[in-house]
Design a protein around this motif. Structure first.
Motif, PDB file in Angstrom:
ATOM      1  N   SER A  53       0.813  -1.221   0.000  1.00  0.00           N
ATOM      2  CA  SER A  53       0.000   0.000   0.000  1.00  0.00           C
ATOM      3  C   SER A  53       0.840   1.262   0.000  1.00  0.00           C
ATOM      4  O   SER A  53       0.464   2.267  -0.610  1.00  0.00           O
ATOM      5  CB  SER A  53      -0.936   0.011   1.210  1.00  0.00           C
ATOM      6  OG  SER A  53      -1.826  -1.066   1.165  1.00  0.00           O
TER       7      SER A  53
ATOM      8  N   ALA B  69     -12.346  -2.876  -1.469  1.00  0.00           N
ATOM      9  CA  ALA B  69     -11.065  -3.205  -2.103  1.00  0.00           C
ATOM     10  C   ALA B  69     -11.011  -4.679  -2.490  1.00  0.00           C
ATOM     11  O   ALA B  69     -10.552  -5.018  -3.590  1.00  0.00           O
ATOM     12  CB  ALA B  69      -9.909  -2.853  -1.171  1.00  0.00           C
TER      13      ALA B  69
ATOM     14  N   MET C 159      -3.538  -1.007  -1.149  1.00  0.00           N
ATOM     15  CA  MET C 159      -4.608  -0.053  -1.446  1.00  0.00           C
ATOM     16  C   MET C 159      -4.285   1.265  -0.781  1.00  0.00           C
ATOM     17  O   MET C 159      -3.537   1.316   0.200  1.00  0.00           O
ATOM     18  CB  MET C 159      -5.961  -0.571  -0.967  1.00  0.00           C
ATOM     19  CG  MET C 159      -6.072  -0.720   0.526  1.00  0.00           C
ATOM     20  SD  MET C 159      -7.668  -1.433   0.976  1.00  0.00           S
ATOM     21  CE  MET C 159      -7.702  -1.044   2.721  1.00  0.00           C
ATOM     22  N   THR C 160      -4.844   2.337  -1.311  1.00  0.00           N
ATOM     23  CA  THR C 160      -4.625   3.640  -0.716  1.00  0.00           C
ATOM     24  C   THR C 160      -5.527   3.835   0.488  1.00  0.00           C
ATOM     25  O   THR C 160      -6.578   3.189   0.610  1.00  0.00           O
ATOM     26  CB  THR C 160      -4.866   4.759  -1.745  1.00  0.00           C
ATOM     27  OG1 THR C 160      -6.137   4.560  -2.378  1.00  0.00           O
ATOM     28  CG2 THR C 160      -3.768   4.801  -2.789  1.00  0.00           C
TER      29      THR C 160
ATOM     30  N   LYS D 196      -6.057  -8.602  -3.291  1.00  0.00           N
ATOM     31  CA  LYS D 196      -5.581  -7.253  -3.003  1.00  0.00           C
ATOM     32  C   LYS D 196      -4.156  -7.341  -2.451  1.00  0.00           C
ATOM     33  O   LYS D 196      -3.902  -8.056  -1.504  1.00  0.00           O
ATOM     34  CB  LYS D 196      -6.530  -6.617  -1.983  1.00  0.00           C
ATOM     35  CG  LYS D 196      -6.087  -5.319  -1.402  1.00  0.00           C
ATOM     36  CD  LYS D 196      -7.065  -4.861  -0.340  1.00  0.00           C
ATOM     37  CE  LYS D 196      -6.970  -5.799   0.849  1.00  0.00           C
ATOM     38  NZ  LYS D 196      -7.964  -5.604   1.878  1.00  0.00           N
TER      39      LYS D 196
ATOM     40  N   LEU E 144      -5.376   0.720  -6.211  1.00  0.00           N
ATOM     41  CA  LEU E 144      -5.432  -0.656  -5.732  1.00  0.00           C
ATOM     42  C   LEU E 144      -4.454  -1.487  -6.530  1.00  0.00           C
ATOM     43  O   LEU E 144      -4.464  -1.449  -7.764  1.00  0.00           O
ATOM     44  CB  LEU E 144      -6.860  -1.172  -5.917  1.00  0.00           C
ATOM     45  CG  LEU E 144      -7.229  -2.558  -5.444  1.00  0.00           C
ATOM     46  CD1 LEU E 144      -7.093  -2.680  -3.934  1.00  0.00           C
ATOM     47  CD2 LEU E 144      -8.665  -2.876  -5.858  1.00  0.00           C
TER      48      LEU E 144
ATOM     49  N   HIS F  69      -8.831   6.610  -5.586  1.00  0.00           N
ATOM     50  CA  HIS F  69      -8.308   5.413  -4.939  1.00  0.00           C
ATOM     51  C   HIS F  69      -7.349   4.708  -5.882  1.00  0.00           C
ATOM     52  O   HIS F  69      -7.493   4.800  -7.097  1.00  0.00           O
ATOM     53  CB  HIS F  69      -9.436   4.424  -4.589  1.00  0.00           C
ATOM     54  CG  HIS F  69     -10.497   4.978  -3.723  1.00  0.00           C
ATOM     55  ND1 HIS F  69     -10.295   5.323  -2.412  1.00  0.00           N
ATOM     56  CD2 HIS F  69     -11.793   5.265  -3.985  1.00  0.00           C
ATOM     57  CE1 HIS F  69     -11.413   5.781  -1.900  1.00  0.00           C
ATOM     58  NE2 HIS F  69     -12.346   5.761  -2.835  1.00  0.00           N
TER      59      HIS F  69
ATOM     60  N   ALA G 224     -10.760  -5.859  -6.290  1.00  0.00           N
ATOM     61  CA  ALA G 224      -9.601  -6.653  -6.713  1.00  0.00           C
ATOM     62  C   ALA G 224     -10.043  -7.844  -7.553  1.00  0.00           C
ATOM     63  O   ALA G 224      -9.461  -8.121  -8.608  1.00  0.00           O
ATOM     64  CB  ALA G 224      -8.795  -7.107  -5.495  1.00  0.00           C
TER      65      ALA G 224
ATOM     66  N   LEU H 161      -9.841   3.732   1.294  1.00  0.00           N
ATOM     67  CA  LEU H 161     -10.594   2.723   0.541  1.00  0.00           C
ATOM     68  C   LEU H 161     -11.015   1.630   1.517  1.00  0.00           C
ATOM     69  O   LEU H 161     -10.176   1.036   2.180  1.00  0.00           O
ATOM     70  CB  LEU H 161      -9.727   2.144  -0.581  1.00  0.00           C
ATOM     71  CG  LEU H 161     -10.361   1.101  -1.493  1.00  0.00           C
ATOM     72  CD1 LEU H 161     -11.630   1.637  -2.153  1.00  0.00           C
ATOM     73  CD2 LEU H 161      -9.364   0.671  -2.558  1.00  0.00           C
TER      74      LEU H 161
END
Length: 133
Positions: free
Chosen positions: A6, A42, A33-34, A30, A22, A20, A46, A37
């Protein structure tokens, strides 16, 4: 378990309109992620991004018939924004959502820049079975 990547995605959100980001493995997991989110969204996204890249690759012949067609990116427009999906190494994909007024060239440039600068870290090796096979 694979490392959470991330921390690498925050730079993408510096592009005005980016919402966002991902990082996804080819099998729909996943990898990063930012912030902001929701984890459930997520996870669902994904899985969807894995399917979307597969669909995109399978329609390459529709674009042209000269030699082997190489998928580069998928862009989807919605009423309230954009979805960008690019390859991020072998077995990994980078997805970004953005508002309708995002600089499309700027966001895709930043995505490709991130993919190039982080090369090996963005590669998602195939998962191993619990028995080691």
């Amino acid at each position: 378990m694979q490392e959470d990547l991330s921390w690498m995605l925050a730079n993408i959100l510096k592009v005005p309109g980016a919402r966002h980001a991902l990082l996804v493995s080819a099998d729909g997991l996943k990898r990063g992620m930012t912030e902001g989110l929701h984890p459930d969204l997520a996870d669902r996204t994904a899985a969807a991004m894995s399917a979307l890249q597969s669909i995109s690759r399978s329609t390459a012949g529709f674009v042209g018939t000269d030699g082997e067609q190489q998928w580069r990116q998928t862009v989807v427009e919605f009423d309230h924004g954009w979805l960008f999906l690019v390859a991020a190494g072998s077995g990994a994909y980078l997805a970004v959502s953005a508002s309708t007024d995002v600089d499309m060239e700027g966001i895709t440039f930043r995505m490709h820049q991130l993919v190039q600068s982080l090369g090996e870290e963005m590669t998602a090796p195939p998962r191993e079975m619990a028995d080691g096979s």
